[in-house]
Design an enzyme around this catalytic site. Structure first.
Site, short mmCIF file in Angstrom:
data_model
loop_
_atom_site.label_atom_id
_atom_site.label_comp_id
_atom_site.label_asym_id
_atom_site.label_seq_id
_atom_site.Cartn_x
_atom_site.Cartn_y
_atom_site.Cartn_z
N HIS A 267 0.83 -1.21 0.00
CA HIS A 267 0.00 0.00 0.00
C HIS A 267 0.86 1.25 0.00
O HIS A 267 1.54 1.55 0.98
CB HIS A 267 -0.91 -0.03 1.24
CG HIS A 267 -1.87 1.10 1.32
ND1 HIS A 267 -1.94 1.94 2.40
CD2 HIS A 267 -2.82 1.52 0.45
CE1 HIS A 267 -2.89 2.83 2.21
NE2 HIS A 267 -3.44 2.60 1.04
N HIS B 255 -0.97 10.89 -2.56
CA HIS B 255 -2.29 10.53 -2.08
C HIS B 255 -3.19 11.73 -1.83
O HIS B 255 -4.34 11.75 -2.25
CB HIS B 255 -2.17 9.72 -0.79
CG HIS B 255 -3.49 9.35 -0.18
ND1 HIS B 255 -4.15 10.18 0.72
CD2 HIS B 255 -4.28 8.26 -0.35
CE1 HIS B 255 -5.28 9.61 1.08
NE2 HIS B 255 -5.40 8.46 0.45
#
Length: 279
Positions: free
Chosen positions: A6, A48
């Site tokens: 991730h 992100h």
């Protein structure tokens, strides 16, 4: 259980950086998950948040900065990377680095389009074009919390693999009945996770749809935080119907690759300019 890094090995290295992805490549993972935003001048940036404040020494929205401005921002490195600082990578840089491993080892890349807060116009076509340029279509999964974005990706190219993200299983399943997705990506602690085991869901599961679960920063912190990280009970997750997990610590679940990463090189004739991320 399939293991995805991730934002790379994001507990040991800064998230969504080349070092984090490079570290992840050392392990027998299924794939790497990352996030993209669009710069002011239309460059696909791997980051992100919509703002650069949390992960860099800068401040402001990604959409309001040019590629060169974003490349000047510094990210605190892991000293083991041997760098004074990290920078926000472009998607082009990441594909250039990972392409050999995709082709040789079958490494997959989950590209999450961060367009549910800011609806970046043209993002879908841009990422499809870039992946086509590198001929990496078979190794890519596209995901988003924005259902319209997933629909558009399938309209632009019906052959691409897509996944819908949501905090609930029911929302994921409802969308999967409308759009031919490759996977659903629910929150690992979703209150309705038991739906996966119910009979009315068998039509979805029998299609071979993967169930890839994601966690929150509360239980899986990012570098440089050193809080204890939650380690999953894989057998329990399997019984619940989960097939894959996205984790900040893939090294906790899989072993090292037989071929060391120092042998994983950029494609012949390719080199990256550090100031812009262009080849």
């Amino acid at each position: 259980m399939e293991i995805w890094a991730h934002r790379g090995c994001s507990y040991k290295y800064p998230e969504n950086t080349l070092s984090s992805f490079w570290e992840a490549c050392r392990y027998e993972i299924t794939g790497i998950e990352l996030d993209i935003q669009l710069s002011k001048d239309g460059e696909l940036m791997v980051i992100h948040d919509e703002k650069v404040d949390r992960t860099t020494d800068g401040s402001g929205f990604v959409k309001d900065m040019t590629l060169r401005e974003l490349k000047r921002l510094k990210i605190q490195p892991n000293e083991q990377a041997g760098k004074v600082y990290e920078t926000i990578p472009t998607m082009r840089e990441v594909l250039a680095m990972l392409a050999p491993l995709c082709r040789r080892e079958g490494l997959l890349i989950n590209i999450e389009l961060k367009n549910s807060v800011i609806r970046y116009g043209g993002m879908e076509q841009k990422i499809l074009d870039l992946v086509k340029e590198y001929d990496l279509g078979p190794y890519i999964v596209y995901s988003s919390f924005n259902p319209d974005s997933i629909r558009l990706l399938k309209e632009l190219n019906p052959d691409v693999r897509v996944a819908i993200l949501s905090g609930s299983v029911s929302d994921c399943l409802e969308f999967a009945r409308q759009v031919p997705v490759e996977a659903i990506h629910p929150f690992i602690r979703a209150e309705d996770m038991e739906l996966l085991a119910e009979r009315e869901c068998t039509d979805i599961i029998e299609r071979g749809i993967r169930v890839r679960a994601w966690n929150l920063r509360t239980w899986e912190p990012f570098f440089p935080e050193n809080r204890e990280i939650e380690i999953q009970d894989i057998e329990k997750l399997k019984k619940a119907g989960i097939t894959d997990i996205f984790t900040n610590t893939p090294e906790s679940y899989v072993s090292l690759r037989k071929v060391p990463t120092k042998q994983i090189l950029l494609e012949k004739g390719k080199s990256i300019r550090e100031d812009t991320g262009y080849i």
